[in-house]
Motif scaffolding. Structure first.
Motif, short mmCIF file in Angstrom:
data_model
loop_
_atom_site.label_atom_id
_atom_site.label_comp_id
_atom_site.label_asym_id
_atom_site.label_seq_id
_atom_site.Cartn_x
_atom_site.Cartn_y
_atom_site.Cartn_z
N LEU A 170 36.15 39.23 41.01
CA LEU A 170 37.26 40.06 41.48
C LEU A 170 37.38 39.98 43.00
CD1 LEU A 170 39.32 42.05 40.32
CD2 LEU A 170 37.72 43.87 40.80
N PHE A 171 36.24 40.06 43.68
CA PHE A 171 36.29 40.13 45.14
C PHE A 171 36.43 38.77 45.80
CE2 PHE A 171 34.83 44.43 44.58
CZ PHE A 171 35.46 45.08 45.61
N ASN A 200 41.02 36.38 45.86
CA ASN A 200 41.39 35.98 47.21
C ASN A 200 40.20 35.25 47.82
OD1 ASN A 200 43.97 37.58 47.49
ND2 ASN A 200 42.50 39.15 46.91
N MET A 222 43.64 38.72 56.63
CA MET A 222 44.26 40.03 56.54
C MET A 222 43.56 41.04 57.45
SD MET A 222 44.64 42.55 53.49
CE MET A 222 43.08 43.08 54.10
N VAL A 262 32.79 49.00 48.94
CA VAL A 262 33.37 49.21 47.61
C VAL A 262 32.55 48.46 46.56
CG1 VAL A 262 35.42 48.90 46.18
CG2 VAL A 262 35.66 49.55 48.55
N VAL A 300 30.62 50.09 43.33
CA VAL A 300 30.86 49.67 41.94
C VAL A 300 29.54 49.41 41.24
CG1 VAL A 300 31.75 47.80 40.51
CG2 VAL A 300 33.16 48.74 42.33
N VAL A 346 37.58 54.79 38.54
CA VAL A 346 38.22 54.89 39.86
C VAL A 346 37.78 53.73 40.75
CG1 VAL A 346 38.55 56.33 41.87
CG2 VAL A 346 38.19 57.38 39.68
N LEU A 347 36.47 53.41 40.67
CA LEU A 347 35.97 52.33 41.52
C LEU A 347 36.52 50.99 41.09
CD1 LEU A 347 32.32 53.56 41.89
CD2 LEU A 347 34.08 53.52 43.62
N LEU A 348 36.60 50.80 39.76
CA LEU A 348 37.15 49.54 39.26
C LEU A 348 38.60 49.39 39.71
CD1 LEU A 348 36.89 47.03 37.58
CD2 LEU A 348 37.35 48.36 35.55
N ALA A 359 39.99 50.88 42.26
CA ALA A 359 40.01 50.68 43.71
C ALA A 359 39.76 49.22 44.05
CB ALA A 359 38.96 51.57 44.37
N ALA A 360 38.72 48.64 43.45
CA ALA A 360 38.38 47.25 43.76
C ALA A 360 39.55 46.33 43.41
CB ALA A 360 37.12 46.85 42.99
N ALA A 361 40.11 46.53 42.19
CA ALA A 361 41.18 45.64 41.75
C ALA A 361 42.43 45.80 42.61
CB ALA A 361 41.49 45.90 40.28
N LEU A 364 42.63 46.84 45.72
CA LEU A 364 42.41 46.27 47.05
C LEU A 364 42.64 44.77 47.03
CD1 LEU A 364 39.30 48.12 48.46
CD2 LEU A 364 41.64 48.24 49.23
N MET A 365 42.11 44.13 45.98
CA MET A 365 42.27 42.68 45.89
C MET A 365 43.72 42.30 45.68
SD MET A 365 39.66 41.16 46.51
CE MET A 365 39.02 42.32 47.62
N MET A 366 44.41 43.12 44.86
CA MET A 366 45.82 42.82 44.60
C MET A 366 46.63 42.97 45.89
SD MET A 366 48.71 44.96 43.62
CE MET A 366 47.91 46.44 43.24
N GLN A 367 46.26 43.98 46.69
CA GLN A 367 46.95 44.19 47.96
C GLN A 367 46.82 42.97 48.86
OE1 GLN A 367 45.26 47.89 49.00
NE2 GLN A 367 47.07 48.61 50.01
N VAL A 368 45.59 42.44 48.93
CA VAL A 368 45.38 41.27 49.77
C VAL A 368 46.24 40.12 49.26
CG1 VAL A 368 43.70 39.60 50.59
CG2 VAL A 368 43.05 41.99 50.36
N ILE A 428 45.20 53.87 46.63
CA ILE A 428 45.11 52.73 45.73
C ILE A 428 46.14 52.86 44.63
CG2 ILE A 428 42.74 52.03 46.15
CD1 ILE A 428 41.87 53.88 43.97
#
Lengths: 325, 468
Positions: free
Chosen positions: A26-27, A31, A39, A293, A297, B296-298, B300-302, B304-308, B409
């Motif tokens: 995912l991280f 990207n 960014m 983050v 997780v 919530v954390l999942l 948030a992580a997803a 954030l990545m989508m935003q980038v 998020i």
């Protein structure tokens, strides 16, 4: 029992590995580190040189899974995946973007999170079970009906309104407690009573209704009829028989959240400026600090697995028929 | 002026959803057991009232999903034949609410106010300056100084009860004809039955709610272009307009999330339960892994990545509306990923039970293929679980959107939603005197939406759950 715990711990390894791999993909898969660097630096300052420097500073300048530049096993170990992801199994999280050590930060922030979450949890459970027993005791009366209506209305209100409304009424209009903040020692009580109270009220509707449904299911069982036939009073039936037998379904939902109390509540801690893990997470999300983050997780899933184990162990406590082996 | 229709991805999915719902309704009406279950829902006045309210919200959301771009007038020296369209994407709801959308003030103003909420230095007509509350540009501008607000309101609202009565009267007549045909009685008799609440379905509740909704809508029509009914926000936008626009965002999150996750949850859950073996192991492993990450954390992580991904690929989107829509859809998909595990586990458990039942064994003995057994015998018998989960999840998702948007998020900051409204309103409470109206508007709209969803969900669960 010991064998059971060991076996559960072994089961946890592949699951945590899966979580680890999933978050890594995912991280770093969605990207590339270059995108993230671009960014974070801002499009204006993101020359090729700046990106390389950013990546070196944070250790992002390695291949993902396979490093052909190294020899022997280092081909596999000197990679992003091992460095950033697998290392978490040793609870080493590296440092955040502001240079602080994440593991140390997490340890110091657990206290305030627990200070809010633990009383909220305990009082909330007590309040919800009391209310549910009250409704069940007066079942099929007007009190029960309006109680359920109140529960449904309460669970239809967003928790943010409870927080905002509570802060406005208690802290601003009545000026009873400070609106937000945190202090150690005895002063803590002044700061914590409002978030705890709001947390209890916000969760009351849905949990009381849920417990009521569980109690009502128990109360139609044969053993309850037998207990009444013995001439026990309704209160004795409720507390000695219904409550004890309803503990199994209640524990299933309740024990699993206990480890999460360490993580605190994102909303509460952010609105009340409590320096716990919840506000740490929110700050990380807002400043796009991916290392934090990712660590949260991982810790969250470790705590979840601990919670599942605690649930099973708690069954043996409340139900002598359950044997783990 | 010509219009160019714009089909945003979420619009498309909403149309798919509406068609799917219509198809399901048609199927249910031909299938005796589910027709009977829906009747059980319809007998409850609360459920019918809640469904009416939800339909009103759905109508607002649907109107807000018909998007278009207006043609710009040709600039000087440009050929008139060359068509240029505005980069602003509007919806049918925007067109209907044009007065609300365009009548923006300078900053905050209270509901029904004549003056701005903040003092400003204004030029006096006779020369010189004074620090006073300036008159609003649009709100209550027809009121002369000294004239009574209440008298004006009473005059404007005088016709609204009649309009509402007319609307519910028309529905009553239509219902009476239908009921009279079903019961083979005279329409007059049918009207009496409906008004006494003695029909099989709780039509009286529908009529009452329709009257209230029509009354509010008529009051809105009568007042909204002359006053700011819910006041204005920091940049002077009408809060009623913002609340109505938020409805679509809430509905999209509540419905599309389930629509996106449903195929995966159903296919994987049934396959795992029926096939067992390694399929079961893999599916269980996947959902245990996803489940063990706190949601919530999942998310948030997803997110954030989508935003980038969205920020680094600006070239994917023509307009700002498309970008925020992509973000909304991605949010739905992410919420779907985190929420399918519960349904999948339920379906797996139910399929494990069904697999051993006689009729499935018999089908297998007759040599029916696995696909046919899953489709003909398993799927229809787990649909009640799917339905109950869908309606139960809806209200939780609407509430989650507000929290997620607050945390940062959720939806795009430019998307109007309850979350962004609350987020802005939070800072306003610290002001003295308090700016309470945007919070109040968000509270009322959200409470009504979520409450009716909860009430309908309860009725649906009671009617379809065989354990009840």
């Amino acid at each position: 029992m010991l064998a059971y715990i060991v076996r559960r711990l072994l089961y946890a390894v592949p699951i945590l590995f899966g979580v680890n791999l999933f978050t890594f993909v995912l991280f770093f898969g969605v990207n590339s580190p270059d995108d993230i660097a671009r960014m974070q630096l801002g499009a204006k300052y993101a020359g090729a040189e700046a990106i390389t420097r950013w990546k070196t500073e944070r250790g992002y300048d390695k291949p993902m899974f396979f490093n052909p530049a190294r020899a022997g096993t280092a081909k596999l170990t000197d990679t992003l995946f091992v460095d950033k992801s697998l290392r978490m199994f040793t609870f080493e999280f590296g440092s955040a973007d502001d240079g602080h050590n994440i593991a140390r930060e997490i340890r110091s922030r657990m206290g305030p999170s627990l200070a809010v979450a633990l009383p909220t949890f305990a009082l909330g459970l007590f309040a919800a079970i009391t209310l549910a027993l009250l409704l069940v005791f007066f079942r099929a009366t007007a009190l029960d009906f309006w109680g359920v209506v109140a529960c449904v209305v309460m669970m239809s209100v967003s928790s943010m309104f409870y927080i905002i409304g509570g802060q406005w009424l208690v802290s601003k209009v009545w000026a009873l407690v400070p609106i937000s903040g945190y202090a150690g020692g005895l002063d803590m009580v002044r700061f914590l009573c409002l978030p705890v109270l709001i947390g209890v009220v916000a969760g009351l509707g849905s949990s009381a209704r849920w417990y009521r449904a569980i109690f009502l299911e128990e109360i139609s069982r044969d053993y309850v009829r037998t207990a009444r036939a013995k001439g026990l009073s309704e209160l004795a039936v409720l507390f000695r028989h219904v409550l004890r037998n309803a503990l199994i379904p209640i524990l299933t939902g309740v024990v699993v959240v206990i480890p999460f109390l360490f993580l605190g509540s994102l909303l509460m801690e952010s609105f009340f400026a409590i320096p716990g893990l919840g506000s740490y997470t929110i700050d990380a999300i807002r400043s796009q600090d991916f290392a934090v983050v990712r660590s949260m997780v991982f810790i969250g899933s470790v705590l979840y697995i601990v919670g599942l184990m605690l649930t099973d162990l708690s069954y043996t406590v409340v139900d002598p028929r359950v044997r783990l082996g | 002026m010509s219009l160019q229709p714009v089909l945003l991805p979420t619009d498309l999915l909403i149309f798919v959803l509406v068609l799917a719902a219509a198809a399901l309704a048609l199927r249910a009406s031909r299938h005796a057991p589910s027709r009977e279950a829906w009747r059980r829902v319809g007998r409850r006045p609360v459920a019918m009232a809640a469904a009416t309210v939800l339909l009103a919200f759905a109508a607002v959301g649907f109107l807000d999903s018909l998007h278009y771009r207006e043609q710009l007038p040709p600039g000087p020296g440009e050929a008139a034949a060359k068509r240029q369209y505005s980069s602003e994407v509007l919806s049918a709801l925007d067109a209907l609410l044009a007065p609300l959308r365009l009548q923006t003030e300078k900053t905050y103003s209270a509901p029904f106010a004549r003056e701005l909420f903040q003092r400003e230095v204004v030029e006096l007509p006779g020369g010189g300056q004074a620090r006073t509350y300036p008159r609003l540009v649009y709100g209550a501008r027809h009121l002369l100084a000294g004239s009574s607000l209440l008298a004006d309101l009473a005059g404007r609202l005088a016709w609204t009860p009649f309009a509402a009565l007319a609307a519910s009267g028309l529905l009553l007549l239509a219902l009476a004809v239908a009921v009279a045909r079903g019961r083979r009685c005279r329409p007059g008799e049918a009207i009496r039955l409906i008004l006494a609440g003695r029909t099989a379905l709780a039509w009286r509740a529908v009529l009452i709610v329709l009257f209230l909704v029509a009354l509010l809508a008529a009051a809105g029509v009568a007042l909204a272009s002359h006053y700011h009914v819910f006041g204005t926000d920091k940049v002077g936008q009408d809060v009623l307009y913002l609340s109505l626009k938020s409805v679509r965002t809430g509905l999209v999150i509540g419905t599309l999330t389930t629509l996106i996750m449903l195929p995966f949850a159903v296919a994987l859950g049934i396959a795992a339960g029926y096939l067992g073996g390694w399929v079961d192991d893999v599916v269980q492993y996947v959902y245990t892994v996803l489940n063990s990450i706190p949601s919530v954390l999942l998310i948030a992580a997803a997110v954030l990545m989508m935003q980038v991904a969205i920020d680094t690929h600006q070239q994917w989107f023509d307009t700002a509306a498309q970008r925020s829509d992509a973000r909304l859809l991605a949010l739905c998909a992410i919420l779907g990923i985190t929420s399918w595990t519960g349904l999948c586990r339920l379906l797996r458990g139910e399929t494990l039970k069904l697999r051993e039942l006689d009729y499935v064994q018999a089908a297998r003995a007759f040599g029916a293929s696995t696909a046919a057994i899953l489709r003909r015998h398993i799927l229809p018998n787990v649909m009640h679980i799917v339905l109950i989960t869908v309606v139960l999840d809806f209200s939780g998702l609407v509430l989650a959107e507000a929290v997620l948007s607050y945390v940062g998020i959720g939806v795009d900051p430019t998307t109007i939603s309850f979350g962004t409204m609350i987020n802005m309103a939070r800072a306003e409470l610290a002001r003295e005197p308090v700016v309470w109206w945007s919070l109040a508007a968000a509270f009322i709209f959200m409470l009504v939406l979520v409450l009716s969803a909860n009430l309908l969900a309860d009725a649906v669960r009671d009617a379809f759950d065989p354990r009840q």
